[in-house]
Design a protein around this motif. Structure first.
Motif, PDB file in Angstrom:
ATOM      1  N   THR A  28       0.737  -1.184   0.256  1.00  0.00           N
ATOM      2  CA  THR A  28       0.015   0.003   0.092  1.00  0.00           C
ATOM      3  C   THR A  28       0.315   1.368   0.096  1.00  0.00           C
ATOM      4  O   THR A  28       2.002   0.945   0.067  1.00  0.00           O
ATOM      5  CB  THR A  28      -1.169   0.124   1.262  1.00  0.00           C
ATOM      6  N   GLN A  29       0.448   2.103  -0.334  1.00  0.00           N
ATOM      7  CA  GLN A  29       0.574   3.392  -0.080  1.00  0.00           C
ATOM      8  C   GLN A  29      -0.078   4.537  -0.093  1.00  0.00           C
ATOM      9  O   GLN A  29      -1.084   4.241  -0.052  1.00  0.00           O
ATOM     10  CB  GLN A  29       1.806   4.139  -1.127  1.00  0.00           C
ATOM     11  N   GLY A  30       0.438   5.038   1.497  1.00  0.00           N
ATOM     12  CA  GLY A  30      -0.983   6.798   1.940  1.00  0.00           C
ATOM     13  C   GLY A  30      -0.806   7.725   0.049  1.00  0.00           C
ATOM     14  O   GLY A  30       0.224   8.102   0.399  1.00  0.00           O
ATOM     15  N   MET A  31      -1.639   7.984   0.341  1.00  0.00           N
ATOM     16  CA  MET A  31      -2.310   9.206  -0.715  1.00  0.00           C
ATOM     17  C   MET A  31      -3.652  10.234  -0.557  1.00  0.00           C
ATOM     18  O   MET A  31      -5.146   9.535  -1.331  1.00  0.00           O
ATOM     19  CB  MET A  31      -2.125   9.082  -2.070  1.00  0.00           C
ATOM     20  N   PRO A  32      -3.932  10.947   0.527  1.00  0.00           N
ATOM     21  CA  PRO A  32      -5.368  10.978   0.926  1.00  0.00           C
ATOM     22  C   PRO A  32      -5.401  12.222  -0.256  1.00  0.00           C
ATOM     23  O   PRO A  32      -4.300  12.926  -0.874  1.00  0.00           O
ATOM     24  CB  PRO A  32      -4.636  11.948   1.693  1.00  0.00           C
ATOM     25  N   LEU A  33      -6.908  11.881  -0.394  1.00  0.00           N
ATOM     26  CA  LEU A  33      -7.525  13.003  -1.610  1.00  0.00           C
ATOM     27  C   LEU A  33      -8.340  13.738  -1.298  1.00  0.00           C
ATOM     28  O   LEU A  33      -7.995  14.277  -1.667  1.00  0.00           O
ATOM     29  CB  LEU A  33      -8.351  11.937  -2.313  1.00  0.00           C
ATOM     30  N   ALA A 166      -9.716  19.718  -1.924  1.00  0.00           N
ATOM     31  CA  ALA A 166      -8.503  18.443  -2.533  1.00  0.00           C
ATOM     32  C   ALA A 166      -7.424  18.839  -1.821  1.00  0.00           C
ATOM     33  O   ALA A 166      -6.899  19.886  -1.605  1.00  0.00           O
ATOM     34  CB  ALA A 166      -8.873  18.826  -3.909  1.00  0.00           C
ATOM     35  N   ALA A 167      -6.430  17.666  -1.875  1.00  0.00           N
ATOM     36  CA  ALA A 167      -5.606  17.010  -1.644  1.00  0.00           C
ATOM     37  C   ALA A 167      -4.299  18.107  -2.316  1.00  0.00           C
ATOM     38  O   ALA A 167      -4.678  18.096  -3.373  1.00  0.00           O
ATOM     39  CB  ALA A 167      -4.939  16.087  -0.852  1.00  0.00           C
ATOM     40  N   GLN A 168      -3.168  19.257  -1.614  1.00  0.00           N
ATOM     41  CA  GLN A 168      -2.537  19.183  -2.631  1.00  0.00           C
ATOM     42  C   GLN A 168      -0.936  18.699  -2.973  1.00  0.00           C
ATOM     43  O   GLN A 168      -1.090  17.211  -3.094  1.00  0.00           O
ATOM     44  CB  GLN A 168      -1.406  20.569  -1.890  1.00  0.00           C
ATOM     45  N   ASP A 169      -1.175  19.174  -4.716  1.00  0.00           N
ATOM     46  CA  ASP A 169      -0.488  18.554  -5.616  1.00  0.00           C
ATOM     47  C   ASP A 169      -0.411  17.409  -5.929  1.00  0.00           C
ATOM     48  O   ASP A 169      -0.147  16.003  -6.202  1.00  0.00           O
ATOM     49  CB  ASP A 169       1.344  17.816  -4.710  1.00  0.00           C
ATOM     50  N   LEU A 170      -2.457  16.620  -5.570  1.00  0.00           N
ATOM     51  CA  LEU A 170      -2.591  15.605  -6.527  1.00  0.00           C
ATOM     52  C   LEU A 170      -1.677  14.970  -7.784  1.00  0.00           C
ATOM     53  O   LEU A 170      -1.640  13.930  -7.871  1.00  0.00           O
ATOM     54  CB  LEU A 170      -4.116  15.605  -6.707  1.00  0.00           C
ATOM     55  N   LEU A 174      -0.052  11.300  -7.534  1.00  0.00           N
ATOM     56  CA  LEU A 174      -0.279  10.711  -8.743  1.00  0.00           C
ATOM     57  C   LEU A 174       0.500   9.875 -10.005  1.00  0.00           C
ATOM     58  O   LEU A 174       0.486   8.500 -10.106  1.00  0.00           O
ATOM     59  CB  LEU A 174      -2.635  11.103  -9.329  1.00  0.00           C
ATOM     60  N   ALA A 175       0.888  10.738 -10.563  1.00  0.00           N
ATOM     61  CA  ALA A 175       2.245  10.052 -11.673  1.00  0.00           C
ATOM     62  C   ALA A 175       3.275   9.355 -10.677  1.00  0.00           C
ATOM     63  O   ALA A 175       3.453   8.242 -11.475  1.00  0.00           O
ATOM     64  CB  ALA A 175       2.664  11.267 -12.187  1.00  0.00           C
ATOM     65  N   GLU A 176       3.284  10.451 -10.312  1.00  0.00           N
ATOM     66  CA  GLU A 176       4.606   9.574  -8.925  1.00  0.00           C
ATOM     67  C   GLU A 176       3.995   8.059  -8.597  1.00  0.00           C
ATOM     68  O   GLU A 176       5.137   6.349  -9.125  1.00  0.00           O
ATOM     69  CB  GLU A 176       5.178  10.571  -7.847  1.00  0.00           C
ATOM     70  N   ALA A 177       3.041   8.178  -7.951  1.00  0.00           N
ATOM     71  CA  ALA A 177       2.467   7.072  -7.183  1.00  0.00           C
ATOM     72  C   ALA A 177       2.712   5.575  -9.067  1.00  0.00           C
ATOM     73  O   ALA A 177       1.974   4.306  -8.350  1.00  0.00           O
ATOM     74  CB  ALA A 177       1.459   6.967  -6.777  1.00  0.00           C
ATOM     75  N   GLU A 202      -4.803  14.446 -17.884  1.00  0.00           N
ATOM     76  CA  GLU A 202      -4.498  13.209 -19.114  1.00  0.00           C
ATOM     77  C   GLU A 202      -4.246  12.424 -19.069  1.00  0.00           C
ATOM     78  O   GLU A 202      -3.903  11.215 -20.067  1.00  0.00           O
ATOM     79  CB  GLU A 202      -3.366  14.335 -19.700  1.00  0.00           C
ATOM     80  N   ASN A 203      -3.581  12.254 -17.636  1.00  0.00           N
ATOM     81  CA  ASN A 203      -3.640  10.907 -17.535  1.00  0.00           C
ATOM     82  C   ASN A 203      -5.040   9.656 -17.143  1.00  0.00           C
ATOM     83  O   ASN A 203      -4.584   8.421 -16.703  1.00  0.00           O
ATOM     84  CB  ASN A 203      -2.620  10.132 -16.290  1.00  0.00           C
TER      85      ASN A 203
END
Length: 252
Positions: A28-33, A166-170, A174-177, A202-203
């Protein structure tokens, strides 16, 4: 190596769930939306809490609402008010309230508005015809809950304790994840789903193919409308429901 499952709740909730999934060998990886921003208390909200003993029922819709509501309640009620039926949407919410010493009614099956309204206690509460209900929630949401109670003659008020941003830098995160192997995502509200879709930009054609776990048919329907192709409906939003669904439909 299996794909990475993104956990998109608050940091604290993500860490708790990640610990449980790690024991089951789920990456898993944490990424609050969403970013949760507590609302400043208004005079009208203060009055709702001062007069909470005038309500026969309080419904709490999330663990965040439970935590913030209890913090405020302690400012005005050194001892918990009596004569109130407490209801929780989901076991995680119930656990927060129970820790404060409250007796809480929560559905055994299902973690949505319909499951809460199906609890037998409502029959007795609604019978006199003068029921007053207070809903602890964020800004907006759970309108169906209030509508159904009002149809049956109840007065329903809201104590709105927080708002979701919305969380910052999403987009970049997301691209990094994705580059790091993310292939699935837990998304527990329509609002979070919309933030994900917007941030993917675009992703989206790629990310729409990720497996997404959602808490209800309502969120699943919106996910399908947005183009998600691999949707798993959990039996609610608490940890046990999510873990059961993830283990039944693991990433490969």
């Amino acid at each position: 190596m299996t794909g990475v499952l993104l956990l998109t709740r608050s940091e604290a909730d993500n860490q708790r769930l990640a610990g449980k999934l790690d024991q089951l060998n789920v990456r898993t990886q944490g990424m609050p939306l969403l970013h949760i921003e507590p609302q400043l208390e208004t005079p009208s909200q203060r009055q709702l809490l001062l007069n909470i003993d005038l309500y026969q029922a309080v419904i709490v819709v999330s663990p965040v609402a439970a935590r913030l509501g209890l913090e405020r309640l302690e400012d005005y009620w050194p001892q918990m008010p009596v004569g109130i039926d407490w209801f929780a949407v989901g076991r995680s919410t119930a656990e927060v309230l129970q820790t404060a010493g409250l007796t809480v009614q929560v559905p055994d099956q299902g973690q949505d508005s319909e499951a809460v309204l199906a609890l037998p206690r409502w029959q007795a509460l609604l019978q006199p015809g003068d029921l007053k209900v207070l809903i602890w929630r964020g800004t907006g949401g759970r309108e169906h809950l209030a509508e159904q109670l009002r149809v049956q003659g109840a007065q329903v008020d809201y104590l709105e304790l927080y708002r979701r941003c919305a969380a910052q830098d999403l987009p970049a995160r997301l691209a990094e994840a994705s580059a790091a192997g993310a292939r699935g995502l837990l998304v527990l509200s329509v609002q979070a789903l919309e933030y994900w879709r917007h941030a993917a930009a675009e992703n989206w054609s790629e990310q729409a193919g990720w497996r997404c776990w959602v808490p209800s048919q309502r969120v699943a329907e919106r996910a399908a409308e947005l183009g998600c192709k691999d949707i798993i409906v959990c039996n609610g939003a608490d940890d046990s429901a999510v873990i059961e669904a993830v283990m039944a439909h693991p990433l490969t």
